[in-house]
Design an enzyme around this catalytic site. Structure first.
Site, PDB file in Angstrom:
ATOM      1  N   LYS A  95       0.859  -1.183   0.000  1.00 49.65           N
ATOM      2  CA  LYS A  95       0.000   0.000   0.000  1.00 49.65           C
ATOM      3  C   LYS A  95       0.898   1.237   0.000  1.00 49.65           C
ATOM      4  CE  LYS A  95      -4.250  -1.648   2.075  1.00 49.65           C
ATOM      5  NZ  LYS A  95      -3.951  -3.032   1.710  1.00 49.65           N
ATOM      6  N   ASP A 129      -1.665  -2.112  -4.113  1.00 45.96           N
ATOM      7  CA  ASP A 129      -3.084  -2.077  -3.731  1.00 45.96           C
ATOM      8  C   ASP A 129      -3.649  -0.677  -3.978  1.00 45.96           C
ATOM      9  OD1 ASP A 129      -2.971  -4.677  -2.807  1.00 45.96           O
ATOM     10  OD2 ASP A 129      -2.939  -4.142  -0.682  1.00 45.96           O
ATOM     11  N   MET A 130      -4.973  -0.613  -4.116  1.00 44.65           N
ATOM     12  CA  MET A 130      -5.612   0.701  -4.275  1.00 44.65           C
ATOM     13  C   MET A 130      -6.310   1.075  -2.974  1.00 44.65           C
ATOM     14  SD  MET A 130      -5.810   3.235  -6.224  1.00 44.65           S
ATOM     15  CE  MET A 130      -5.362   2.721  -7.879  1.00 44.65           C
ATOM     16  N   GLN A 158     -10.884  -0.399  -8.762  1.00 37.74           N
ATOM     17  CA  GLN A 158     -12.093  -0.712  -7.972  1.00 37.74           C
ATOM     18  C   GLN A 158     -13.329  -0.441  -8.829  1.00 37.74           C
ATOM     19  OE1 GLN A 158     -10.649   2.332  -5.534  1.00 37.74           O
ATOM     20  NE2 GLN A 158     -10.053   1.049  -3.811  1.00 37.74           N
ATOM     21  N   ARG A 179      -5.343  -5.801 -11.125  1.00 37.41           N
ATOM     22  CA  ARG A 179      -6.235  -6.624 -10.288  1.00 37.41           C
ATOM     23  C   ARG A 179      -7.545  -5.835 -10.178  1.00 37.41           C
ATOM     24  NH1 ARG A 179      -4.695  -6.241  -4.391  1.00 37.41           N
ATOM     25  NH2 ARG A 179      -3.254  -7.968  -4.684  1.00 37.41           N
ATOM     26  N   LYS A 182     -13.960  -4.882  -6.135  1.00 34.45           N
ATOM     27  CA  LYS A 182     -15.134  -3.993  -6.072  1.00 34.45           C
ATOM     28  C   LYS A 182     -14.795  -2.668  -5.376  1.00 34.45           C
ATOM     29  CE  LYS A 182     -18.667  -7.579  -6.205  1.00 34.45           C
ATOM     30  NZ  LYS A 182     -19.934  -8.079  -5.648  1.00 34.45           N
ATOM     31  N   THR A 221     -12.440 -11.397  -6.391  1.00 34.82           N
ATOM     32  CA  THR A 221     -13.777 -11.364  -5.800  1.00 34.82           C
ATOM     33  C   THR A 221     -14.138 -12.732  -5.231  1.00 34.82           C
ATOM     34  OG1 THR A 221     -16.122 -10.909  -6.255  1.00 34.82           O
ATOM     35  CG2 THR A 221     -14.870 -11.929  -8.034  1.00 34.82           C
ATOM     36  N   HIS A 222     -15.088 -12.705  -4.264  1.00 36.71           N
ATOM     37  CA  HIS A 222     -15.645 -13.974  -3.773  1.00 36.71           C
ATOM     38  C   HIS A 222     -17.068 -14.130  -4.267  1.00 36.71           C
ATOM     39  CE1 HIS A 222     -12.994 -11.936  -0.879  1.00 36.71           C
ATOM     40  NE2 HIS A 222     -12.365 -13.091  -0.904  1.00 36.71           N
ATOM     41  N   ARG A 283     -12.352  -3.514   7.732  1.00 39.99           N
ATOM     42  CA  ARG A 283     -12.920  -3.532   6.371  1.00 39.99           C
ATOM     43  C   ARG A 283     -13.533  -4.897   6.062  1.00 39.99           C
ATOM     44  NH1 ARG A 283      -8.357  -0.251   5.287  1.00 39.99           N
ATOM     45  NH2 ARG A 283      -7.154  -1.957   4.398  1.00 39.99           N
ATOM     46  N   ARG A 284     -12.900  -5.962   6.592  1.00 36.60           N
ATOM     47  CA  ARG A 284     -13.469  -7.313   6.365  1.00 36.60           C
ATOM     48  C   ARG A 284     -14.797  -7.457   7.112  1.00 36.60           C
ATOM     49  NH1 ARG A 284      -9.574  -6.514   3.672  1.00 36.60           N
ATOM     50  NH2 ARG A 284     -11.275  -5.830   2.387  1.00 36.60           N
TER      51      ARG A 284
END
Ligand code: FDA
Length: 302
Positions: A95, A129-130, A158, A179, A182, A221-222, A283-284
């Site tokens: 990051k 990462d974004m 995203q 990558r 969302k 994504t999941h 965030r998770r």
């Protein structure tokens, strides 16, 4: 609920309060491999044994001093050495605010360049990462600057952001690997879709762009509907299953990760580790109310 949790992700006071509770800390270990690089290496070995690639993330963001940014950079350089010496099938995710982006572009660029150069020497790849939309343009600018010198760096878009389809076209034109996810941050309506159906439609549209580009990109994504759309588009184009990869988070939908790997798709697990896990964990939680319900049910036990 999502907005509240994302707000609390940046609140030190709530962090100190919540860390007092065992159930909060214990739930974090579902999503975080541990606090040390040894924990992370163990997790990568386990997923590699299942035919799944890894990407390691040393947790930390919004670094407040140049010394801390340099320290984080050194830890990531050491992590790259460890990946090599342990012969892990694993790249790294970083990051830019951990590398000092909030403190200025040039010092952050120096840190990122050092990491990408070291990774190149070791035959490895770095994914940037974004973070929230306040950093999107600067992140893309820095990645493009480094990419002009070294092509073993890619970044993240995203689908929640209106701008991402255009960004995808521009990155593809330059040959930069993407990558697609969302988006995990709380964003204003001026820059991001508010409805899940719009974010999902944008995700599918960008997925098609990536798959049609002839480059190797990652679909992160999941969401089984997103995965189905990617599979169907690739199959309709007659694309071999190893021309792109699915990526998922450590501790989320392990069954799906293993199933896709068995079906012959490339799968990569994003494995975070380190002591600074609080914002990542929040965030998770924000992504899935069931995770919060679990903590609340067990709150007074811990
Ligand atoms: P969605 O949120 O619609 O979830 C679909 C299903 O997945 C849920 O119904 C549930 O079954 C499962 N699921 C999702 N999240 C879960 C969770 N936390 N716990 C349990 N189950 C869950 N974001 C960002 O802004 N910048 C970045 O750089 C990255 N990087 C990144 C890398 C990788 C490898 C992944 C997989 C994701 C990211 N993200 C990210 C996070 C991403 O933006 C997004 O917030 C999450 O992936 C959740 O969105 P889904 O696409 O999974 O769909």
């Amino acid at each position: 609920m999502r907005a509240l949790l994302l707000y609390l992700a940046n609140r030190e006071g709530f962090k100190d309060f919540s860390l007092r509770f065992k159930v909060f800390r214990n739930t974090a270990w579902r999503f975080v491999a541990g606090e040390t690089v040894d924990d992370a290496v163990r997790a990568v070995k386990e997923i590699n044994a299942q035919g799944i690639h890894g990407t390691l993330d040393l947790l930390g963001e919004n670094t407040l001093s140049l010394d801390d940014a340099r320290h984080a950079t050194q830890e990531i350089l050491d992590m790259l050495d460890r990946i090599k010496s342990e012969a892990l099938d694993c790249n790294v995710s970083v990051k830019l605010t951990q590398l000092g982006l909030a403190l200025g572009d040039e010092s952050c660029l120096r840190n990122l360049t050092a990491i990408v150069a070291h990774a190149r020497k070791l035959g490895n790849f770095v994914r940037v990462d974004m973070e929230d939309s306040g950093y999107t343009q600067r992140t893309l600018d820095l990645v493009c600057r480094v990419f002009r010198e070294m092509d073993n760096v890619g970044t993240v878009l995203q689908s929640a952001l209106y701008r991402s389809e255009k960004d995808a076209r521009e990155l593809i034109a330059q040959g930069i690997r993407i990558r697609l996810c969302k988006g995990a941050y709380l964003e204003p309506e001026s820059v991001a879709f508010k409805k899940k159906s719009d974010t999902d439609a944008s995700f599918v549209a960008i997925t098609k762009l990536l798959l049609d580009s002839g480059m190797y990109h990652a679909i992160a994504t999941h969401d089984e509907a997103m995965i189905k759309a990617a599979k169907e588009h690739a199959a309709a184009r007659g694309m071999p299953r190893d021309r792109f990869e699915f990526q998922m988070l450590f501790g989320v939908r392990r069954d799906l990760q293993q199933r896709l790997a068995r079906e012959g798709y490339q799968v990569r697990t994003y494995i975070p580790y380190g002591r600074r896990w609080y914002p990542y964990f929040m965030r998770r939680l924000a992504e899935r109310p069931a995770n919060v319900a679990f903590i609340l049910r067990n709150f007074f036990k811990g």
